[in-house]
Design a protein around this motif. Structure first.
Motif, short mmCIF file in Angstrom:
data_model
loop_
_atom_site.label_atom_id
_atom_site.label_comp_id
_atom_site.label_asym_id
_atom_site.label_seq_id
_atom_site.Cartn_x
_atom_site.Cartn_y
_atom_site.Cartn_z
N TRP A 1 0.83 -1.20 0.00
CA TRP A 1 0.00 0.00 0.00
C TRP A 1 0.87 1.25 0.00
O TRP A 1 1.85 1.35 0.75
CB TRP A 1 -0.93 0.02 1.22
N LEU A 2 0.48 2.21 -0.82
CA LEU A 2 1.13 3.51 -0.91
C LEU A 2 0.12 4.58 -0.53
O LEU A 2 -0.98 4.62 -1.06
CB LEU A 2 1.62 3.77 -2.34
N SER A 3 0.52 5.46 0.40
CA SER A 3 -0.37 6.55 0.81
C SER A 3 0.23 7.94 0.60
O SER A 3 -0.43 8.79 0.01
CB SER A 3 -0.78 6.37 2.29
N PRO A 4 1.45 8.24 1.07
CA PRO A 4 1.99 9.59 0.83
C PRO A 4 2.11 9.89 -0.66
O PRO A 4 2.42 9.01 -1.47
CB PRO A 4 3.37 9.54 1.51
N ALA A 5 1.84 11.13 -1.01
CA ALA A 5 1.87 11.51 -2.43
C ALA A 5 3.24 11.28 -3.05
O ALA A 5 3.34 10.88 -4.21
CB ALA A 5 1.45 12.97 -2.56
N PHE B 1 6.46 5.73 -7.41
CA PHE B 1 6.06 4.44 -7.99
C PHE B 1 5.64 4.58 -9.45
O PHE B 1 6.10 3.84 -10.32
CB PHE B 1 4.92 3.84 -7.17
N PHE B 2 4.77 5.54 -9.73
CA PHE B 2 4.27 5.69 -11.11
C PHE B 2 5.36 6.18 -12.06
O PHE B 2 5.32 5.87 -13.25
CB PHE B 2 3.08 6.62 -11.14
N SER B 3 6.32 6.93 -11.56
CA SER B 3 7.39 7.40 -12.43
C SER B 3 8.27 6.26 -12.92
O SER B 3 8.94 6.39 -13.96
CB SER B 3 8.25 8.44 -11.70
N GLN B 4 8.28 5.12 -12.20
CA GLN B 4 9.10 3.98 -12.59
C GLN B 4 8.34 2.98 -13.46
O GLN B 4 8.92 1.96 -13.85
CB GLN B 4 9.62 3.28 -11.34
N MET B 5 7.08 3.26 -13.75
CA MET B 5 6.32 2.36 -14.61
C MET B 5 6.74 2.54 -16.07
O MET B 5 7.13 3.64 -16.49
CB MET B 5 4.82 2.61 -14.46
N ARG B 6 6.64 1.47 -16.83
CA ARG B 6 7.02 1.53 -18.23
C ARG B 6 6.04 2.42 -19.03
O ARG B 6 4.86 2.47 -18.75
CB ARG B 6 7.01 0.13 -18.83
N ASP B 7 6.59 3.08 -20.02
CA ASP B 7 5.79 3.90 -20.94
C ASP B 7 5.00 4.98 -20.22
O ASP B 7 3.92 5.37 -20.64
CB ASP B 7 4.82 3.03 -21.76
N PHE C 1 -2.50 13.90 -5.76
CA PHE C 1 -3.23 12.90 -4.97
C PHE C 1 -3.83 13.54 -3.71
O PHE C 1 -3.53 13.16 -2.58
CB PHE C 1 -2.31 11.75 -4.60
N PRO C 2 -4.70 14.55 -3.88
CA PRO C 2 -5.24 15.26 -2.72
C PRO C 2 -6.22 14.45 -1.89
O PRO C 2 -6.52 14.83 -0.75
CB PRO C 2 -5.94 16.47 -3.35
N ASP C 3 -6.74 13.35 -2.43
CA ASP C 3 -7.73 12.57 -1.68
C ASP C 3 -7.12 11.77 -0.55
O ASP C 3 -7.86 11.31 0.33
CB ASP C 3 -8.47 11.61 -2.64
N LYS C 4 -5.79 11.58 -0.55
CA LYS C 4 -5.08 10.86 0.51
C LYS C 4 -5.66 9.47 0.74
O LYS C 4 -5.80 9.00 1.87
CB LYS C 4 -5.11 11.66 1.81
N LEU C 5 -6.01 8.82 -0.34
CA LEU C 5 -6.53 7.45 -0.26
C LEU C 5 -5.46 6.48 -0.75
O LEU C 5 -4.82 6.72 -1.78
CB LEU C 5 -7.79 7.31 -1.13
N PRO C 6 -5.22 5.39 -0.03
CA PRO C 6 -4.15 4.46 -0.40
C PRO C 6 -4.40 3.81 -1.75
O PRO C 6 -5.53 3.59 -2.18
CB PRO C 6 -4.18 3.42 0.73
#
Length: 385
Positions: free
Chosen positions: A134-138, A144-150, A174-179
């Motif tokens: 689980w990821l919560s902090p922005a 995480f998303f910056s390391q995804m392909r494409d 990610f202002p909703d602060k939802l994991p």
């Protein structure tokens, strides 16, 4: 049994470095993992959640741990009900957050009781699902998303809200602060959580529109609705909102017409109602007024880009091919008298009653506003500790 949180600095917010940093305060590894889990995901917890995490029964072990946290000023005790019913614990000690690199984490702040109860419910959902990291902090999510392909997304492409204009413009991603969960068996499958806190999905539609760009980039995803028993009857409305906002592409000619219509409404200061154009009026009936209203709210924040994304069939294709789905999880835990505190519709009704009573003459001088019962009680509790 202790929840399986394997060490991962990319896919899990509970990293080895953060756990080791908290161990310097004199806690065991299991207690450090629990404290880091609470700080990054919720900021507050119940005693039974500590017992669930450690796999122990409620008794001397849990009372001794919480008593030590209170005595050292690491947490504040919040008792919203009588006879210790629903006692909450808020982790607010700044050096703890600084140790894990989250000194500006908003979980450290004392929020309203309703928001605290929401965080406790989300923590329950995380503790009961051991199949995901689980990821919560922005910052963790962006990494995480910056390391995804494409991934060619810019910062403005992520879910965000903006403040200011020009050089003073600030984005909060990610202002909703939802994991966001990453399945351990298939790291391409992401789980997006949303806690239902209203009977009508007005805020939920904005959540969906903010995440459209991100969902189109993800290969497989699940939207998991966390539904307290108080809102079980609203599940059909939330499913319909997903169908309308994500899985029903808009006709491109309609989206182009809405650009002019929304701009005209904004210029005149008018609400979105029944347009004079018969073509638009027919499309309003076909699309549904709730969807049009949600698009207008999002358009006022993000501009025409919201309407450009509306005709995209990508998310509808994901559903057809089984890459996107919605699941409902009913929160059957007992929250005693705390559940009504997180009802956003009740907040609005109470606010309307307060405004209706403000009919007297204006006060010549503003008197200092007293602390709320929650803040005063929390301050007295921390002072006694």
């Amino acid at each position: 049994m202790t929840p399986a949180y394997p060490p991962s600095d990319t896919w899990d917010s509970v990293t080895r470095a953060r756990v080791q940093a908290v161990s310097a305060f004199g806690f065991t590894e299991r207690q450090c993992r629990f404290l880091v889990t609470v700080m990054v995901h919720a900021g507050c917890f119940l005693e039974r959640q500590y017992c669930t995490f450690t796999g122990t029964v409620r008794g001397h072990n849990s009372r001794e741990f919480i008593g030590r946290l209170v005595a050292r000023g690491f947490i504040r005790v919040i008792e919203p009900g009588p006879a210790r019913r629903g006692r909450l614990y808020h982790v607010h000690h700044k050096p703890l957050y600084e140790a894990i690199g989250q000194s500006d984490n908003r979980n450290r702040r004392l929020h309203t009781l309703g928001r605290i109860v929401e965080r406790v419910m989300i923590l329950d959902a995380l503790l009961e699902d051991r199949r995901c990291w689980w990821l919560s902090p922005a910052d963790d999510k962006l990494q995480f998303f910056s390391q995804m392909r494409d991934n060619r997304m810019q910062r403005e492409d992520y879910p965000h809200i903006a403040f200011g204009a020009g050089r003073q413009r600030t984005l909060r991603c990610f202002p909703d602060k939802l994991p966001i969960g990453i399945e351990k068996d298939s790291m391409e499958h992401l789980v997006f959580l949303y806690l239902v806190n209203r009977r009508v999905p007005v805020d939920f539609r904005q959540f969906l529109l903010r995440h459209v760009g991100l969902l189109r980039m993800v290969h497989r995803w699940t939207l998991r609705l966390l539904v307290p028993r108080r809102f079980r009857t609203a599940v059909a409305l939330y499913r319909a909102a997903v169908r309308e906002e994500l899985w029903t592409p808009m006709n491109p000619s309609v989206s182009r017409s809405l650009e002019t219509y929304f701009a005209d409404c904004h210029t005149r200061g008018a609400h979105v109602g029944e347009p004079d154009d018969p073509y638009l009026r027919r499309e309003f009936t076909r699309q549904g007024s709730a969807k049009i209203q949600a698009l207008y709210r999002a358009w006022r924040v993000r501009g025409d880009r919201v309407l450009w994304e509306a005709p995209s069939p990508v998310l509808a294709d994901d559903r057809i091919h089984g890459c996107a789905r919605v699941e409902v999880v009913v929160l059957d835990r007992q929250y005693l008298q705390l559940t009504p505190a997180m009802d956003r519709d009740a907040w609005a009704r109470r606010g309307a009653k307060r405004k209706s009573r403000q009919v007297g003459p204006p006060v010549p001088e503003a008197s200092p506003s007293p602390l709320s019962p929650l803040e005063s009680h929390a301050d007295s509790a921390s002072a006694n500790a």
